[in-house]
Design a protein around this motif. Structure first.
Motif, PDB file in Angstrom:
ATOM      1  N   LYS A 151     -48.208  31.746 -14.253  1.00  0.00           N
ATOM      2  CA  LYS A 151     -48.969  32.855 -14.821  1.00  0.00           C
ATOM      3  C   LYS A 151     -48.367  34.176 -14.370  1.00  0.00           C
ATOM      4  CE  LYS A 151     -52.353  34.876 -17.006  1.00  0.00           C
ATOM      5  NZ  LYS A 151     -52.362  34.908 -18.487  1.00  0.00           N
ATOM      6  N   GLY A 152     -47.921  35.003 -15.339  1.00  0.00           N
ATOM      7  CA  GLY A 152     -47.245  36.244 -15.010  1.00  0.00           C
ATOM      8  C   GLY A 152     -48.125  37.465 -15.128  1.00  0.00           C
ATOM      9  N   ASN A 153     -47.562  38.599 -14.700  1.00  0.00           N
ATOM     10  CA  ASN A 153     -48.244  39.892 -14.821  1.00  0.00           C
ATOM     11  C   ASN A 153     -47.519  40.817 -15.781  1.00  0.00           C
ATOM     12  OD1 ASN A 153     -45.980  40.609 -13.417  1.00  0.00           O
ATOM     13  ND2 ASN A 153     -47.025  41.223 -11.525  1.00  0.00           N
ATOM     14  N   GLY A 154     -46.753  40.218 -16.699  1.00  0.00           N
ATOM     15  CA  GLY A 154     -46.035  40.997 -17.692  1.00  0.00           C
ATOM     16  C   GLY A 154     -44.621  41.358 -17.300  1.00  0.00           C
ATOM     17  N   THR A 155     -44.171  40.896 -16.138  1.00  0.00           N
ATOM     18  CA  THR A 155     -42.834  41.230 -15.663  1.00  0.00           C
ATOM     19  C   THR A 155     -42.086  39.957 -15.268  1.00  0.00           C
ATOM     20  OG1 THR A 155     -43.575  41.476 -13.372  1.00  0.00           O
ATOM     21  CG2 THR A 155     -43.638  43.441 -14.767  1.00  0.00           C
ATOM     22  N   GLY A 156     -40.776  40.091 -15.142  1.00  0.00           N
ATOM     23  CA  GLY A 156     -39.973  39.012 -14.584  1.00  0.00           C
ATOM     24  C   GLY A 156     -39.854  37.805 -15.497  1.00  0.00           C
ATOM     25  N   ASN A 157     -39.344  36.714 -14.929  1.00  0.00           N
ATOM     26  CA  ASN A 157     -39.097  35.469 -15.635  1.00  0.00           C
ATOM     27  C   ASN A 157     -40.017  34.372 -15.131  1.00  0.00           C
ATOM     28  OD1 ASN A 157     -36.335  36.319 -16.898  1.00  0.00           O
ATOM     29  ND2 ASN A 157     -36.107  36.745 -14.711  1.00  0.00           N
ATOM     30  N   GLY A 158     -40.580  33.616 -16.060  1.00  0.00           N
ATOM     31  CA  GLY A 158     -41.330  32.443 -15.612  1.00  0.00           C
ATOM     32  C   GLY A 158     -40.423  31.486 -14.867  1.00  0.00           C
ATOM     33  N   ILE A 159     -39.310  31.109 -15.501  1.00  0.00           N
ATOM     34  CA  ILE A 159     -38.282  30.291 -14.870  1.00  0.00           C
ATOM     35  C   ILE A 159     -36.938  30.932 -15.160  1.00  0.00           C
ATOM     36  CG2 ILE A 159     -37.146  28.038 -14.818  1.00  0.00           C
ATOM     37  CD1 ILE A 159     -39.801  26.766 -15.528  1.00  0.00           C
ATOM     38  N   PHE A 160     -36.153  31.171 -14.094  1.00  0.00           N
ATOM     39  CA  PHE A 160     -34.855  31.831 -14.209  1.00  0.00           C
ATOM     40  C   PHE A 160     -33.772  30.876 -13.732  1.00  0.00           C
ATOM     41  CE2 PHE A 160     -31.761  35.144 -12.520  1.00  0.00           C
ATOM     42  CZ  PHE A 160     -31.353  35.569 -13.777  1.00  0.00           C
ATOM     43  N   LEU A 161     -32.721  30.711 -14.561  1.00  0.00           N
ATOM     44  CA  LEU A 161     -31.584  29.852 -14.230  1.00  0.00           C
ATOM     45  C   LEU A 161     -30.335  30.722 -14.248  1.00  0.00           C
ATOM     46  CD1 LEU A 161     -32.440  26.915 -16.690  1.00  0.00           C
ATOM     47  CD2 LEU A 161     -33.166  27.146 -14.303  1.00  0.00           C
ATOM     48  N   PHE A 162     -29.621  30.761 -13.116  1.00  0.00           N
ATOM     49  CA  PHE A 162     -28.474  31.672 -12.998  1.00  0.00           C
ATOM     50  C   PHE A 162     -27.452  31.104 -12.026  1.00  0.00           C
ATOM     51  CE2 PHE A 162     -26.496  35.419 -10.900  1.00  0.00           C
ATOM     52  CZ  PHE A 162     -25.891  36.000 -12.018  1.00  0.00           C
ATOM     53  N   ASN A 163     -26.179  31.394 -12.276  1.00  0.00           N
ATOM     54  CA  ASN A 163     -25.087  31.011 -11.380  1.00  0.00           C
ATOM     55  C   ASN A 163     -24.785  29.521 -11.421  1.00  0.00           C
ATOM     56  OD1 ASN A 163     -23.857  33.274 -10.416  1.00  0.00           O
ATOM     57  ND2 ASN A 163     -24.712  33.188  -8.352  1.00  0.00           N
ATOM     58  N   ASP A 164     -24.669  28.959 -12.643  1.00  0.00           N
ATOM     59  CA  ASP A 164     -24.202  27.587 -12.823  1.00  0.00           C
ATOM     60  C   ASP A 164     -25.199  26.558 -12.285  1.00  0.00           C
ATOM     61  OD1 ASP A 164     -22.736  25.349 -13.395  1.00  0.00           O
ATOM     62  OD2 ASP A 164     -21.109  25.774 -12.001  1.00  0.00           O
ATOM     63  N   VAL A 165     -26.370  26.524 -12.939  1.00  0.00           N
ATOM     64  CA  VAL A 165     -27.401  25.540 -12.610  1.00  0.00           C
ATOM     65  C   VAL A 165     -27.391  24.473 -13.703  1.00  0.00           C
ATOM     66  CG1 VAL A 165     -29.836  25.195 -12.045  1.00  0.00           C
ATOM     67  CG2 VAL A 165     -28.770  27.420 -11.637  1.00  0.00           C
ATOM     68  N   ASP A 166     -27.221  23.213 -13.327  1.00  0.00           N
ATOM     69  CA  ASP A 166     -27.088  22.129 -14.297  1.00  0.00           C
ATOM     70  C   ASP A 166     -28.158  21.067 -14.102  1.00  0.00           C
ATOM     71  OD1 ASP A 166     -24.830  23.484 -15.053  1.00  0.00           O
ATOM     72  OD2 ASP A 166     -23.413  22.065 -14.173  1.00  0.00           O
ATOM     73  N   PHE A 167     -28.389  20.293 -15.161  1.00  0.00           N
ATOM     74  CA  PHE A 167     -29.312  19.158 -15.131  1.00  0.00           C
ATOM     75  C   PHE A 167     -30.688  19.578 -14.607  1.00  0.00           C
ATOM     76  CE2 PHE A 167     -25.139  17.161 -15.112  1.00  0.00           C
ATOM     77  CZ  PHE A 167     -25.287  16.252 -16.145  1.00  0.00           C
ATOM     78  N   VAL A 168     -31.313  20.453 -15.370  1.00  0.00           N
ATOM     79  CA  VAL A 168     -32.673  20.926 -15.074  1.00  0.00           C
ATOM     80  C   VAL A 168     -33.596  20.450 -16.184  1.00  0.00           C
ATOM     81  CG1 VAL A 168     -34.150  22.932 -14.690  1.00  0.00           C
ATOM     82  CG2 VAL A 168     -31.765  22.968 -13.909  1.00  0.00           C
ATOM     83  N   THR A 169     -34.711  19.839 -15.807  1.00  0.00           N
ATOM     84  CA  THR A 169     -35.730  19.423 -16.771  1.00  0.00           C
ATOM     85  C   THR A 169     -37.024  20.171 -16.481  1.00  0.00           C
ATOM     86  OG1 THR A 169     -34.792  17.215 -17.069  1.00  0.00           O
ATOM     87  CG2 THR A 169     -37.107  17.508 -17.650  1.00  0.00           C
TER      88      THR A 169
END
Length: 416
Positions: A151-169
């Motif tokens: 649950k957000g407050n209107g900012t940012g990312n719920g889920i952020f993937l950065f810098n070579d992240v693999d095999f995420v479900t």
């Protein structure tokens, strides 16, 4: 351990010292995946290894994430509420075959029927779950996020993937009220073993809603967006925001299937943005069996349904594109569009339109193309029904005058 070893010795009649020592080595070297538990009635001084001795806070639990062994989990109690300060989540012990999991559990003191997903809110502007290492990109892989409510407050990312992240479900997650729901971003300069691309990402069975920027943003390789609901994303501005915005460089193997998309970029009560858009350089793209719709009177002409087209200053192109079995209803003045698309197949879609403005069900090219011109196009098996009571210029299928174009049998109805 001792009791189990004794049982083995008794069953095998083993009392030789060397054999006993060998068994001790085998047992001591064996490992098992540990679940760690977090609940509001716990304490960060607990062991966390039992639902009867849970930790209490999100940040303390996540401080242990980087030390998990392959296959281990951090579980949040259903009915609980937690606050994230967005720590970096990075663990090179986890693997695609033995992923590390962030999920839910039913605590001992609550009935299963009363147990709602654990709620994780962001306390600062950056978001909730942040999968990345700092600095140069290092490869990491093997994460599962399941059955949470972010649950957000209107900012940012719920889920952020950065810098070579693999095999995420990401499975069964509600992502509500951020700037961006799921953001698959790029990478910094790579360390050895990293390729700067997020790969094998799966988003499924989830609800992505009320995120003011984008529902999904970014590119990836060999990724799947399947069986989700994208509702009311992109309302911060007109035209440039979307429910799903795939944008990447040299990506391949992207499948968007079985999703429902509704209320894209709603500003002043109307949809102004393409609900599902793809920009960049992408090959092997499949958009299959999605439902895209808006309400009568709630779509502006720019509220297209599905469009794969150039949107940047640099060269873009799309090859081996399949758009099939989608249902597009009452969107803007284009139902399905493509530009700079080669080896394009638009098959067996249902496009209906009753808005009070002109529209084209299928248009190729849908906008100005880059150096790559749309070619080797097949359009067949589509059902198109356009209501045009005010004679506003509705068209069924518009394609280029040149190139390898195969228009098969399509049912096209334009009612006056």
């Amino acid at each position: 351990m001792i009791e189990l070893l004794w049982d083995v010795m008794m069953k095998k009649n083993i009392f030789n010292v060397k054999k006993i020592l060998l068994l001790l080595c085998l047992f001591s070297s064996s490992s098992y995946a540990q679940d760690y538990y977090v609940c509001n009635n716990g304490s960060d001084s607990n062991s966390g290894s039992s639902p009867y001795e849970p930790w209490a806070t999100f940040d303390y639990a996540m401080s242990k994430f980087g030390k998990l062994n392959a296959g281990e989990s951090i579980l949040f109690c259903r009915g609980g509420t937690f606050t994230s300060s967005y720590p970096r989540l990075f663990n090179q012990n986890c693997t695609q075959d033995a992923p590390c999991t962030i999920a839910d559990y039913i605590p001992p003191n609550i009935a299963p029927t009363d147990a709602k997903r654990p709620v994780i809110t962001n306390s600062i502007d950056r978001g909730a779950l942040n999968f990345q290492d700092g600095g140069s990109a290092d490869h990491d892989e093997g994460y599962v996020v399941k059955n949470l409510s972010l649950k957000g407050n209107g900012t940012g990312n719920g889920i952020f993937l950065f810098n070579d992240v693999d095999f995420v479900t990401i499975d069964g997650v509600i992502i509500d009220g951020f700037d961006i729901g799921v953001h698959s971003a790029g990478a910094n300069a790579p360390n050895p073993g990293a390729n700067q691309v997020n790969e094998n990402i799966i988003l499924k069975n989830s609800i992505i809603t009320n995120n003011k920027g984008q529902g999904w943003l970014g590119g990836c390789n060999n990724c799947i967006i399947d069986n989700n609901k994208f509702i009311n994303n992109g309302f911060a501005r007109k035209i440039l925001n979307h429910n799903i915005y795939i944008g990447g460089n040299d990506n391949y193997g992207i499948t968007v299937s079985n999703n429902t998309l509704y209320k894209a970029a709603i500003v002043d009560g109307k949809c102004y943005g393409v609900s599902l858009v793809v920009h960049g350089v992408v090959q092997d793209l499949t958009i299959r069996n999605n439902t895209v719709y808006e309400d009568i009177g709630s779509a502006h002409e720019t509220c297209w349904g599905i469009s794969v087209d150039p949107g940047y200053a640099k060269e873009e192109s799309f090859s081996n594109v399949l758009i099939t079995d989608n249902k597009v209803t009452n969107v803007g003045n284009v139902g399905i569009g493509c530009a700079s698309c080669t080896d394009l197949r638009i098959l067996n879609n249902t496009i209906t339109h009753s808005q009070d403005f002109g529209s084209t069900a299928i248009r190729v090219p849908v906008r100005t193309e880059d150096s790559v011109k749309s070619d080797r196009i097949e359009i067949t098996g589509n059902y198109i029904d356009l209501l045009d009571t005010n004679n506003r210029g509705k068209q069924g299928i518009v394609v280029p005058d040149t190139g390898d174009i195969n228009i098969g049998i399509n049912e096209v109805y334009i009612s006056r």
